[in-house]
Scaffold this motif. Structure first.
Motif, PDB file in Angstrom:
ATOM      1  N   GLN A 139      -1.641   5.535  -0.632  1.00  0.00           N
ATOM      2  CA  GLN A 139      -0.299   5.140  -2.282  1.00  0.00           C
ATOM      3  C   GLN A 139       0.038   6.022  -3.164  1.00  0.00           C
ATOM      4  O   GLN A 139       1.057   5.542  -3.952  1.00  0.00           O
ATOM      5  CB  GLN A 139      -1.581   3.867  -2.521  1.00  0.00           C
ATOM      6  CG  GLN A 139      -2.245   2.432  -2.749  1.00  0.00           C
ATOM      7  CD  GLN A 139      -3.284   2.272  -2.978  1.00  0.00           C
ATOM      8  OE1 GLN A 139      -4.147   2.973  -3.861  1.00  0.00           O
ATOM      9  NE2 GLN A 139      -3.765   0.626  -2.621  1.00  0.00           N
ATOM     10  N   SER A 213      -9.602  -1.897  -2.078  1.00  0.00           N
ATOM     11  CA  SER A 213      -8.442  -0.416  -2.546  1.00  0.00           C
ATOM     12  C   SER A 213      -7.215  -0.374  -1.887  1.00  0.00           C
ATOM     13  O   SER A 213      -6.782  -0.042  -2.161  1.00  0.00           O
ATOM     14  CB  SER A 213      -9.503   0.901  -1.695  1.00  0.00           C
ATOM     15  OG  SER A 213     -10.403   0.642  -2.825  1.00  0.00           O
ATOM     16  N   THR A 218      -2.540  -4.006  -4.503  1.00  0.00           N
ATOM     17  CA  THR A 218      -2.143  -2.917  -4.745  1.00  0.00           C
ATOM     18  C   THR A 218      -1.223  -1.860  -4.381  1.00  0.00           C
ATOM     19  O   THR A 218      -0.596  -1.301  -4.880  1.00  0.00           O
ATOM     20  CB  THR A 218      -3.485  -1.796  -4.289  1.00  0.00           C
ATOM     21  OG1 THR A 218      -3.572  -2.447  -2.605  1.00  0.00           O
ATOM     22  CG2 THR A 218      -4.986  -2.609  -4.408  1.00  0.00           C
TER      23      THR A 218
END
Length: 294
Positions: A139, A213, A218
């Motif tokens: 990310q 996660s 996300t």
């Protein structure tokens, strides 16, 4: 079970039982898979525990493939002998234990262990940390690339979509390597809980099965954060420093580097000495380059 009718009776009898483990021999398993594969897999997934005993290596591998196909989940196969090699290779994750029978299983596996008791630590500590760190790292790599792209897009839009590059030469290369690489990649050392806590409370592993996660949610959150930060830095630099437009590259690039390093620092849960060194070294390298580069 030796016939179709026997298999049908036994499966119906087991279906009526609650919270009961299923024990099935290899020859009975073959009969069930031949006539009632779907029904058997439904019962297997509902049972609290299933023991398939006296199975051939081919049957072991077939069971693993069936579980993955019917449930859509990832299966791990654990074995310590040569007859477990087919099963280990058929599974998404193979774990081999060095046993008295030799090292065939451990050589064919993805992970090799010396004791069965180490599997708990492999999953609950190393597996959990690996997932969390991979999610964080991927990310941040997206964030790092998208924020500078947004700034370039805003810069081009302000100047009538001209093809002028905001950052030239070394700045573009340096941003992805010298100035931000060390702090971003230091995230692979981050951990939210210590190993003894992860072993004491295996419920923490449950979060991984839900994939929270690293998900579409996300991903889009990080995309929005990157676009927002890139837009604010570029518009802010153009509006606030209109009189010093000649320095707009230095001003916006400094803000970009400090934003990225601050984001990494805010994301870290447990500081490692390397993380602190990476942050300080990156800032020092950047301010040193201000003296060297025009």
């Amino acid at each position: 079970m030796t016939s179709r009718s026997e298999a049908h009776q036994e499966l119906n009898a087991f279906r009526r039982k609650q919270d009961t483990a299923l024990v099935i021999r290899g020859d009975s398993l073959e009969v069930c898979l031949e006539y009632y594969e779907h029904e058997l897999m439904e019962l297997i997934t509902l049972a609290p525990a299933v023991v398939a005993c006296r199975c051939s290596p081919e049957q072991k591998a077939a069971v693993v493939r069936l579980i993955e196909r019917h449930t859509g989940k990832i299966a791990a196969a654990i074995g310590d002998g040569g007859n477990d090699v087919s099963m280990i290779q058929a599974a998404s994750v193979g774990i081999g234990i060095v046993g008295k029978e030799g090292k065939q299983a451990s050589l064919a596996a993805d992970f090799s262990l010396s004791q069965f008791s180490h599997i708990g630590r492999l999953m609950l500590v190393h597996g959990r940390n690996s997932y969390k760190r991979s999610a964080s790292l991927s990310q941040f790599v997206i964030h790092r690339g998208l924020i500078i792209t947004t700034m370039q897009a805003v810069f081009s839009a302000v100047f009538y979509f001209s093809s002028v590059s905001l950052y030239q030469g070394f700045l573009m290369v340096g941003y992805a390597t010298v100035y931000t690489m060390l702090p971003v990649f230091s995230l692979v050392l981050d951990k939210d809980v210590r190993a003894p806590i992860a072993m004491t409370y295996p419920e923490l592993y449950k979060e991984l099965t839900k994939g929270r996660s690293l998900s579409y949610k996300t991903f889009f959150i990080w995309c929005l954060i990157s676009i927002y930060q890139g837009g604010v830095i570029m518009f802010g630099a153009l509006l606030l420093f209109e009189d010093e437009f000649i320095h707009i590259v230095a001003i916006s690039f400094t803000a970009l580097i400090l934003t990225e390093l601050t984001m990494v620092a805010l994301t870290i849960r447990t500081w490692h000495w390397y993380m602190f060194v990476a942050e300080v070294a990156s800032i020092l390298l950047y301010f040193l380059s201000l003296l060297v580069l025009r």
